[in-house]
Scaffold this motif. Sequence first.
Motif, PDB file in Angstrom:
ATOM      1  N   LEU A 108       0.827  -1.210   0.000  1.00  0.00           N
ATOM      2  CA  LEU A 108       0.000   0.000   0.000  1.00  0.00           C
ATOM      3  C   LEU A 108       0.858   1.255   0.000  1.00  0.00           C
ATOM      4  CD1 LEU A 108      -2.749   1.355   0.094  1.00  0.00           C
ATOM      5  CD2 LEU A 108      -2.733   1.080   2.589  1.00  0.00           C
ATOM      6  N   LYS A 109       1.955   1.238   0.738  1.00  0.00           N
ATOM      7  CA  LYS A 109       2.825   2.413   0.786  1.00  0.00           C
ATOM      8  C   LYS A 109       3.470   2.699  -0.574  1.00  0.00           C
ATOM      9  CE  LYS A 109       6.811  -0.269   2.461  1.00  0.00           C
ATOM     10  NZ  LYS A 109       7.779  -0.448   3.572  1.00  0.00           N
ATOM     11  N   THR A 110       3.580   1.659  -1.427  1.00  0.00           N
ATOM     12  CA  THR A 110       4.163   1.833  -2.765  1.00  0.00           C
ATOM     13  C   THR A 110       3.266   2.671  -3.651  1.00  0.00           C
ATOM     14  OG1 THR A 110       5.057  -0.417  -2.550  1.00  0.00           O
ATOM     15  CG2 THR A 110       5.206   0.625  -4.720  1.00  0.00           C
ATOM     16  N   ILE A 111       1.970   2.426  -3.557  1.00  0.00           N
ATOM     17  CA  ILE A 111       1.022   3.051  -4.485  1.00  0.00           C
ATOM     18  C   ILE A 111       0.197   4.158  -3.841  1.00  0.00           C
ATOM     19  CG2 ILE A 111       0.890   1.108  -6.093  1.00  0.00           C
ATOM     20  CD1 ILE A 111      -1.804   1.512  -3.499  1.00  0.00           C
ATOM     21  N   ASN A 112       0.403   4.399  -2.569  1.00  0.00           N
ATOM     22  CA  ASN A 112      -0.409   5.385  -1.849  1.00  0.00           C
ATOM     23  C   ASN A 112      -0.302   6.786  -2.453  1.00  0.00           C
ATOM     24  OD1 ASN A 112      -2.216   5.866   0.402  1.00  0.00           O
ATOM     25  ND2 ASN A 112      -0.550   7.050   1.299  1.00  0.00           N
ATOM     26  N   LYS A 113       0.871   7.090  -3.042  1.00  0.00           N
ATOM     27  CA  LYS A 113       1.077   8.418  -3.629  1.00  0.00           C
ATOM     28  C   LYS A 113       0.142   8.687  -4.809  1.00  0.00           C
ATOM     29  CE  LYS A 113       4.852   6.633  -6.511  1.00  0.00           C
ATOM     30  NZ  LYS A 113       6.303   6.691  -6.815  1.00  0.00           N
ATOM     31  N   TYR A 114      -0.388   7.615  -5.418  1.00  0.00           N
ATOM     32  CA  TYR A 114      -1.287   7.776  -6.560  1.00  0.00           C
ATOM     33  C   TYR A 114      -2.750   7.895  -6.147  1.00  0.00           C
ATOM     34  CZ  TYR A 114       2.681   6.221  -9.427  1.00  0.00           C
ATOM     35  OH  TYR A 114       3.900   6.100 -10.045  1.00  0.00           O
ATOM     36  N   ILE A 115      -3.042   7.642  -4.890  1.00  0.00           N
ATOM     37  CA  ILE A 115      -4.434   7.649  -4.436  1.00  0.00           C
ATOM     38  C   ILE A 115      -4.831   9.049  -3.974  1.00  0.00           C
ATOM     39  CG2 ILE A 115      -6.088   6.698  -2.777  1.00  0.00           C
ATOM     40  CD1 ILE A 115      -4.377   4.176  -2.656  1.00  0.00           C
ATOM     41  N   GLY A 116      -5.920   9.545  -4.526  1.00  0.00           N
ATOM     42  CA  GLY A 116      -6.437  10.853  -4.122  1.00  0.00           C
ATOM     43  C   GLY A 116      -7.365  10.699  -2.927  1.00  0.00           C
ATOM     44  N   HIS A 117      -6.857  10.891  -1.749  1.00  0.00           N
ATOM     45  CA  HIS A 117      -7.652  10.695  -0.530  1.00  0.00           C
ATOM     46  C   HIS A 117      -8.620  11.867  -0.323  1.00  0.00           C
ATOM     47  CE1 HIS A 117      -5.160   7.286   0.717  1.00  0.00           C
ATOM     48  NE2 HIS A 117      -4.127   7.983   0.271  1.00  0.00           N
TER      49      HIS A 117
END
Length: 338
Positions: free
Chosen positions: A10-19
């Motif tokens: 999750l930490k790998t792809i978290n930067k792409y997620i618009g929270h």
Amino acid sequence: MSKYLITYQLKTINKYIGHRKGEVKIGEKFKFINDPTALKEELTASKTKHVILGIPEDYGVQANYGRPGAKSAWTATLKSLLNVQQNKFNKGGKILLLGHLDFSKEVENVDFNSPELPKKLQNVINIIDKEITYLINLIVSSGKTPIIIGGGHNNAYGILKGCALAHGKPVNVINIDAHTDFRTTETRHSGNGFSYAFEEGFLNKYFIFGLHENYTSKEIFNMLNDEDERIQYNTFESLVVRKETEIIHEAERALSFVEDDFFGLEIDCDSIINIPSSAMTPSGLSVNDIRYLTHKFSRSKNIQYVHICEAAPNPKLENEMILVGKLISYLITDFIRK
């Protein structure tokens, strides 16, 4: 353990997620592999149904003199897919996001301007074939359904081989494509993945959906007709231009041809109108046509995988990346949604 597989957390792809407050995206619910050295065991133990794998490469396309750029489709897809809403229609917890394959080191010394580029790319294509075969075999043997995104249609060979080895027999396939990708088996490239799989006994029945008459040679048509017990097709012109038959009817015909046994679904973005791809077309099936077919074929109990390939967005053009990302995300969710 795979030498070329880059697994995610999750930490790998978290930067792409618009929270956003009050929203949950499916990327936040995806499952991951914790220990890449125990890949087989973790795949088998996972309660997920679908496994997503990215293949950001365009070496098979370039070996076939196609337009480069297929390696960008995976990043475009990831950025869009991760931000699909988690709701009653989309359940991220049923999906294992495996990661992507990285073959960049294998081409560091390749001269991409060489007139002998197809020959110079053979070694890396052979490596890609072996790696994909290995991973697809693992995924299918674990009882999971792979969703393979990005890269050229050369990768159909390794996918079919991996599925066939997992089941101990050849598998069938529906290929939504403007081309047969059934060229001669001499130099490996994106135009002969199916002919290699057919000759080597990994592909049994083959249905080509939406073949373009302008880009299929007389020799290929003759070969298809000679193999009519194992190869069937329709053409885009018969479906859309001359309207000799309907997509709904042809979807049933394709399904009845292959679903007596395990089969895969191939979606070549060259078949879709105005989508940046290795052979972009101004005349093709609509996105909604492809979404309908994806939904239709994915309902079968014998479906083994979906492979969405040949999309080639320019990474410097945000509109192309967004367009391709949203397209492939729609197809993925159509495929997994019950």
